[in-house]
Design a protein around this motif. Structure first.
Motif, short mmCIF file in Angstrom:
data_model
loop_
_atom_site.label_atom_id
_atom_site.label_comp_id
_atom_site.label_asym_id
_atom_site.label_seq_id
_atom_site.Cartn_x
_atom_site.Cartn_y
_atom_site.Cartn_z
N ASN A 1 2.66 -7.39 -10.48
CA ASN A 1 1.68 -6.72 -9.82
C ASN A 1 0.94 -7.36 -8.79
OD1 ASN A 1 2.12 -4.04 -10.98
ND2 ASN A 1 -0.28 -3.47 -10.92
N GLY B 1 2.30 -8.59 -6.41
CA GLY B 1 2.97 -7.99 -5.11
C GLY B 1 4.24 -8.82 -4.52
N LYS B 2 4.76 -9.42 -5.56
CA LYS B 2 5.86 -10.24 -5.25
C LYS B 2 6.92 -9.51 -4.57
CE LYS B 2 6.50 -12.02 -9.38
NZ LYS B 2 5.36 -11.14 -10.01
N SER B 3 7.26 -8.27 -5.10
CA SER B 3 8.54 -7.43 -4.56
C SER B 3 7.99 -6.84 -3.20
CB SER B 3 9.07 -6.56 -5.52
OG SER B 3 8.31 -6.47 -6.78
N THR B 4 6.81 -6.50 -3.22
CA THR B 4 6.20 -6.05 -1.82
C THR B 4 6.41 -7.17 -0.75
OG1 THR B 4 4.81 -4.64 -3.02
CG2 THR B 4 4.39 -4.69 -0.77
N GLU C 1 7.08 -1.04 -7.05
CA GLU C 1 6.28 0.11 -7.58
C GLU C 1 5.00 -0.53 -8.44
OE1 GLU C 1 9.66 0.80 -11.14
OE2 GLU C 1 9.20 2.25 -9.79
N ASN D 1 -2.74 -12.55 -1.96
CA ASN D 1 -2.48 -11.30 -1.80
C ASN D 1 -3.50 -10.17 -1.90
OD1 ASN D 1 -0.63 -9.29 -0.35
ND2 ASN D 1 0.18 -8.77 -2.66
N LYS D 2 -3.16 -9.03 -1.33
CA LYS D 2 -4.16 -7.84 -1.38
C LYS D 2 -5.43 -8.04 -0.57
CE LYS D 2 -1.55 -6.23 -5.44
NZ LYS D 2 -1.51 -5.43 -6.60
N ASP E 1 -6.44 -6.61 1.98
CA ASP E 1 -7.05 -5.58 2.23
C ASP E 1 -8.04 -4.61 1.34
OD1 ASP E 1 -4.92 -3.35 0.87
OD2 ASP E 1 -4.36 -5.41 1.01
N SER F 1 -1.76 -9.51 3.33
CA SER F 1 -1.72 -8.15 2.49
C SER F 1 -0.36 -7.90 2.94
CB SER F 1 -2.46 -7.10 3.28
OG SER F 1 -2.01 -5.78 2.81
N ALA F 2 0.48 -7.82 1.75
CA ALA F 2 1.83 -7.88 1.84
C ALA F 2 2.19 -6.37 2.11
CB ALA F 2 2.49 -8.09 0.40
N LEU F 3 1.08 -5.50 1.74
CA LEU F 3 1.27 -4.24 2.02
C LEU F 3 1.22 -3.61 3.67
CD1 LEU F 3 1.64 -1.63 0.12
CD2 LEU F 3 -0.79 -1.10 0.39
P1 GDP Z 1 5.20 -7.68 -8.33
O1 GDP Z 1 5.16 -7.04 -9.80
O2 GDP Z 1 4.38 -8.85 -8.35
O3 GDP Z 1 6.51 -7.56 -7.85
O4 GDP Z 1 4.12 -6.40 -7.65
P2 GDP Z 1 4.75 -5.13 -6.80
O5 GDP Z 1 5.11 -5.71 -5.41
O6 GDP Z 1 5.47 -4.24 -7.33
O7 GDP Z 1 3.30 -4.60 -6.30
C1 GDP Z 1 2.40 -4.23 -7.37
C2 GDP Z 1 1.60 -3.10 -6.68
O8 GDP Z 1 0.55 -3.66 -5.72
C3 GDP Z 1 2.29 -2.04 -6.05
O9 GDP Z 1 1.69 -0.70 -6.12
C4 GDP Z 1 2.13 -2.41 -4.50
O10 GDP Z 1 2.21 -1.20 -3.57
C5 GDP Z 1 0.53 -2.91 -4.61
N1 GDP Z 1 0.66 -3.90 -3.50
C6 GDP Z 1 1.38 -5.01 -3.31
N2 GDP Z 1 0.80 -5.78 -2.04
C7 GDP Z 1 -0.50 -5.30 -1.96
C8 GDP Z 1 -1.30 -5.60 -0.80
O11 GDP Z 1 -1.29 -6.33 -0.08
N3 GDP Z 1 -2.53 -4.70 -0.75
C9 GDP Z 1 -2.56 -3.50 -1.66
N4 GDP Z 1 -3.64 -2.90 -1.45
N5 GDP Z 1 -1.57 -3.23 -2.66
C10 GDP Z 1 -0.56 -4.03 -2.48
#
Ligand code: GDP
Length: 359
Positions: free
Chosen positions: A194, A196-199, A212, A304-305, A307, A329-331
């Motif tokens: 969570n 945000g690695k895959s994002t 997700e 990350n995040k 934002d 902000s990967a998003l």
């Molecule tokens: P992973 O488990 O590290 O691969 O995390 P994901 O890439 O699946 O991201 C987990 C959640 O965090 C998802 O709901 C993303 O949409 C959210 N997320 C990822 N990057 C950001 C960001 O920069 N800002 C915000 N607000 N949400 C993010």
């Protein structure tokens, strides 16, 4: 349970709810109880059992998940108290379920199967003594023998799995050394689920990697090619994420999935800086990294995040003070150019190293 030391009960239950969601369950509520010590028969007290039982009837609950490990006896007694159709499980079984659902490669499947057998082994005993009691004591001794037979079978299977896992790992190493004959640097993403690695991976590569709001969206290492604006490229690898309260028996299996990072050119530690426990998570990841053979690999941290934080200016100042930290902000894609530049800079440093080593 014993969650009070590092993580609050609320945090732990919140993570458990996320895990349940990842497993495809819909969480309708949570509750806890403070006891001097767990009830040996039912883990929780009889009042709490009754309270949950009435919630089960009122809300049509199908599964009750406990945040700590339950013994086979406690599982059975709770299921009996709650009624026939209700499934009772603990955190470990839930995580094993998720790992099972998400295991995409042969190696991951083997690791999950191994962990599942190790989880079953100490739980065999009570299952059989239970059957013995059901049979009215006529087969006394039979259960005991059966336990021994089953345990032996299970131990043999565990041994076979271990060997197979070893051989799969050897082959992966061969595959890797072939991959490394191509002079493209490999950058590995590490960090909590969570974070945000895959994002980040998706934003940088446009690759279709499952992203997700679920834990363990990326169980197996996934590698993508990233092309930078200046034409340079690197391979970006996603790794299995950490969780706060990973049951001890799952640690070895999932640390093994991190072994691959020891051959990276750069480690990128992705942090959800908006998380209330971000600092503890950073420490926990650093601790595991220090136990792996990666001390010579350059590191870069990504907060990350940004934002999502209330005071981004403050976070940026903190990042600057700390050094080797890029805020993104990967998003939204904010800060990804800086990220690529930082990766480039780090890789340049390590390339110098590689050249210095080649006579
Ligand atoms: P992973 O488990 O590290 O691969 O995390 P994901 O890439 O699946 O991201 C987990 C959640 O965090 C998802 O709901 C993303 O949409 C959210 N997320 C990822 N990057 C950001 C960001 O920069 N800002 C915000 N607000 N949400 C993010």
């Amino acid at each position: 349970g014993d969650v009070g030391q590092l993580f609050s009960i609320d945090e732990s239950l919140k993570e458990l709810a996320q895990l349940a969601d990842t497993a495809g369950l819909k969480v309708v509520g949570s509750t806890y109880q403070k006891l001097a010590s767990p009830n040996p028969r039912t883990y929780i007290g009889s009042g709490k059992v009754a309270e949950i039982k009435s919630a089960i009837h009122a809300l049509g609950i199908e599964t009750v998940i406990f945040d700590d490990e339950l013994s086979a006896g406690q599982l059975r007694n709770l299921e009996k108290s709650f009624g026939g159709d209700v499934r009772v499980c603990d955190r470990t079984a839930l995580i094993l379920d998720i790992f099972n659902q998400r295991a995409a490669t042969h190696e991951a499947s083997l690791q999950v199967a191994l962990a599942q057998m190790e989880y079953q082994l100490p739980r065999l005993t009570k299952m059989w003594t239970h059957l013995e009691r059901q049979a009215g004591g006529q087969v006394k001794g039979m259960g005991e023998k059966q336990i021994e037979v089953d345990k032996r079978i299970l131990r043999t299977q565990i041994g076979v799995l271990r060997k197979e896992l070893e051989s799969v790992r050897m082959h992966r190493k061969q595959y890797r050394s072939r991959r490394f004959s191509v002079p493209v640097p490999v950058v590995s993403l590490v960090g909590y689920t969570n974070a945000g690695k895959s994002t980040l991976l998706n934003q940088l590569t446009g690759a279709e990697v499952l992203a997700e709001d679920r834990l363990f969206a990326t169980l197996d290492p996934t590698t993508r090619r990233v092309q930078m604006k200046n034409g340079n490229e690197f391979l970006l690898t996603d790794t299995v994420g950490f969780i706060q309260k990973l049951p001890t028996m799952l640690v070895a299996a999932f640390r093994a999935t991190l072994e691959e990072i020891s051959e990276s050119s750069l480690l990128v530690h992705v942090v959800d800086i908006s998380h209330p426990l971000a600092e503890q998570q950073i420490e926990a990841v650093d601790k595991v990294l220090s136990e792996l053979d990666v001390s010579s690999i350059p590191k870069l941290m990504v907060w990350n995040k940004v934002d999502k934080v209330s005071d981004p200016q403050h976070i940026r100042l903190e990042a600057e003070k700390r050094g080797d930290v890029v805020c993104v902000s990967a998003l939204s894609g904010d800060g990804l150019d800086e990220f690529c530049n930082a990766v480039q800079g780090k890789l340049k440093d390590s390339m110098v190293w590689v050249e210095a080593l080649i006579p």
